[in-house]
Design an enzyme around this catalytic site. Structure first.
Site, PDB file in Angstrom:
ATOM      1  N   SER A 164      -5.563 -10.699   6.942  1.00 35.28           N
ATOM      2  CA  SER A 164      -6.889 -11.268   6.741  1.00 35.28           C
ATOM      3  C   SER A 164      -7.189 -11.248   5.250  1.00 35.28           C
ATOM      4  CB  SER A 164      -7.938 -10.452   7.478  1.00 35.28           C
ATOM      5  OG  SER A 164      -8.038  -9.182   6.861  1.00 35.28           O
ATOM      6  N   LYS A 165      -8.325 -11.786   4.900  1.00 31.87           N
ATOM      7  CA  LYS A 165      -8.718 -11.845   3.493  1.00 31.87           C
ATOM      8  C   LYS A 165      -8.685 -10.447   2.856  1.00 31.87           C
ATOM      9  CE  LYS A 165     -11.017 -14.680   0.476  1.00 31.87           C
ATOM     10  NZ  LYS A 165     -10.958 -16.063   0.252  1.00 31.87           N
ATOM     11  N   ARG A 166      -9.074  -9.467   3.652  1.00 32.64           N
ATOM     12  CA  ARG A 166      -9.085  -8.083   3.186  1.00 32.64           C
ATOM     13  C   ARG A 166      -7.694  -7.637   2.733  1.00 32.64           C
ATOM     14  NH1 ARG A 166      -8.392  -3.687   6.612  1.00 32.64           N
ATOM     15  NH2 ARG A 166      -8.309  -5.154   8.335  1.00 32.64           N
ATOM     16  N   GLY A 203      -5.401  -9.656   1.626  1.00 33.06           N
ATOM     17  CA  GLY A 203      -4.839 -10.536   0.600  1.00 33.06           C
ATOM     18  C   GLY A 203      -4.410 -11.866   1.168  1.00 33.06           C
TER      19      GLY A 203
END
Ligand code: GLU
Length: 452
Positions: A238-240, A242
């Site tokens: 996920s965005k978390r 990267g």
């Protein structure tokens, strides 16, 4: 061997896409084949020029350029329609006049009675003479109704699906535009693709595409559906973690070699080798040894690899554009000092920016800085004649180190008492690589000028 990377330009190039591109690139090159790029821009609503540019920029950074001109799927709509009409003429596809309202009812009905496909195939066998002449229609594929289909996937193994679970999929919409499924199959065929490697989220599509290849009497390319990438904690990326544009890593000072290396190790390996250049990847990437479990992307490992490449690559050409506007006064001499200092400056760097931050003292004379004290000045005054007395062949890292050690001992001083003022005078900072290396690289005239 002809492979392709077929991104939809609806977002940036993220890790998963970059890995897919890289694997296809390596597979093609390993067998001396061609790597192609197809931009799947048929979804006019969601495709953007900016996303397309970002994908090309990302591939360019990684050095994964296609061997032939990029194919834009949207330009091939006429060819896609032609193939749908050919299937229609052969009786392998049919006109379906179901209205959106009817399809909605069919969908509800399928749910209620447990029919595996939403459309009830009601137009499949209606003879042409009974077709309306004044209503829009779509063209649907006649998929086989009995038996099952088995795909042999190089990663997933044999996977089967009953034919009655396959929809009579739409090939051409009422407005004459091709569907994604038709476009992919026709393009893969026309581009001469022999091997398809992509994320395993496309495995279901592979069944439908196979039905279409079969109807066209075309051979389906060999398949490799690779598992998606997860974060270090095992959860979907996920965005978390990267799940960002690949260029963000470049902007954070990751060199492309490190990125390539990290991507290569996501779901593929060669023994326990960790360090791979792109050409080593190509040499070993034969389409085997692809993991079936999701791979884990570890940002720490990327930094570790980056540090390795910062130490081992010749970074000068990459640093020059980052530095030349800030140090516009720097001359040939300065750039040569920097070049000689680079092996020292990269020792502890994790990102390119860590190196950039250390380059200043070799491209211009630094200010003395806050750390400078009168005590430093006193020592430097004493050291100047010692350095002045050195012959040119003593002006080496070893020669300087010996001379200053001996002198410090004779003065009853610690070496660090002498080294620190020299370090500050040379770099404006209390932290630097070996001061003897700096003195030796800058040379007598520059050192004495800075000390004075
Ligand atoms: N355009 C698809 C995607 O971006 C890939 C299709 C394919 O590789 O067949 O997910």
């Amino acid at each position: 061997m002809r492979t392709r990377f077929a991104p939809s330009p609806t977002g940036f190039l993220h890790l998963g896409g970059a890995r897919t591109a890289l694997f296809n690139y390596c597979l093609a090159k390993h067998y001396g084949g061609a790597f192609l790029l197809r931009i799947e821009d048929t979804d006019r609503e969601r495709s953007t020029e900016a996303a397309k540019d970002a994908i090309l920029d990302g591939l360019n950074w990684l050095g994964l350029m296609p061997d032939e001109p990029t194919v834009y799927q949207s330009t091939r709509a006429a060819r896609h329609a032609e193939v749908a009409h050919q299937l229609l003429a052969q009786g392998r596809a049919y006109r379906c006049y179901a209205t959106p309202e009817e399809l909605e009812i069919m969908r509800e009905e399928a749910k209620a009675i447990g029919r595996p496909v939403p459309y009830d195939r009601r137009w499949r066998d209606v003879p042409a003479k009974d077709h309306p002449t004044d209503r829009p229609f779509v063209i649907r594929l006649k998929v086989p109704l009995t038996g099952e289909m088995t795909l042999f996937d190089h990663v997933q193994g044999a996977v089967s699906l009953r034919h009655d679970h396959l929809d009579d999929m739409v090939l051409l919409r009422a407005d004459g535009t091709p569907t994604y499924m038709l476009a992919v199959v026709v393009d893969d065929h026309d581009m001469g693709i022999t091997h398809i490697m992509r994320g395993d989220d496309h495995l279901n599509n592979a069944f439908r595409q196979r039905a279409l290849f079969d109807a066209l009497d075309w051979t389906m390319p060999e398949l490799y559906h690779i598992p998606l990438i997860h974060g270090p904690d095992g959860a979907k990326l996920s965005k978390r973690h990267g799940a960002v544009a690949i260029q963000e890593y470049r902007d954070q000072g990751i060199v492309s070699e490190a990125m390539i290396n990290a991507l290569l190790r996501l779901g593929w390996g060669h023994g326990d080798q960790e360090i791979f250049s792109l050409s080593e990847g190509i040499a070993h990437f034969d389409g085997r040894h692809l993991g079936r479990a999701p791979s884990r992307f570890d940002p720490q490992k990327l930094l570790f690899l980056n540090a390795h490449y910062l130490r081992t690559l010749d970074l000068f050409d990459r640093l020059y554009p980052l530095l030349c506007s800030q140090y516009s006064q720097a001359t040939e001499r300065h750039w040569s000092w920097l070049r000689q200092m680079l092996p020292h400056l990269t020792q502890r760097a994790e990102r390119l920016g860590d190196v950039v931050a250390l380059c200043g003292p070799y491209l211009s004379r630094p200010p003395k800085g806050d750390a400078w004290t009168p005590a430093h000045a006193a020592i430097v005054s004493d050291v100047i004649p010692v350095l002045e007395s050195l012959s040119p062949d003593q002006w080496t890292e070893d020669g300087l180190s010996q001379t200053l050690k001996t002198w410090a001992a004779a003065q009853g001083k610690k070496l660090s008492d002498v080294a620190m003022p020299l370090r500050i005078a040379m770099t404006g900072s209390t932290a630097s690589p070996s001061v003897f290396a700096i003195l030796s690289v800058l040379g007598r005239d520059e050192v004495l000028a800075r000390l004075q």
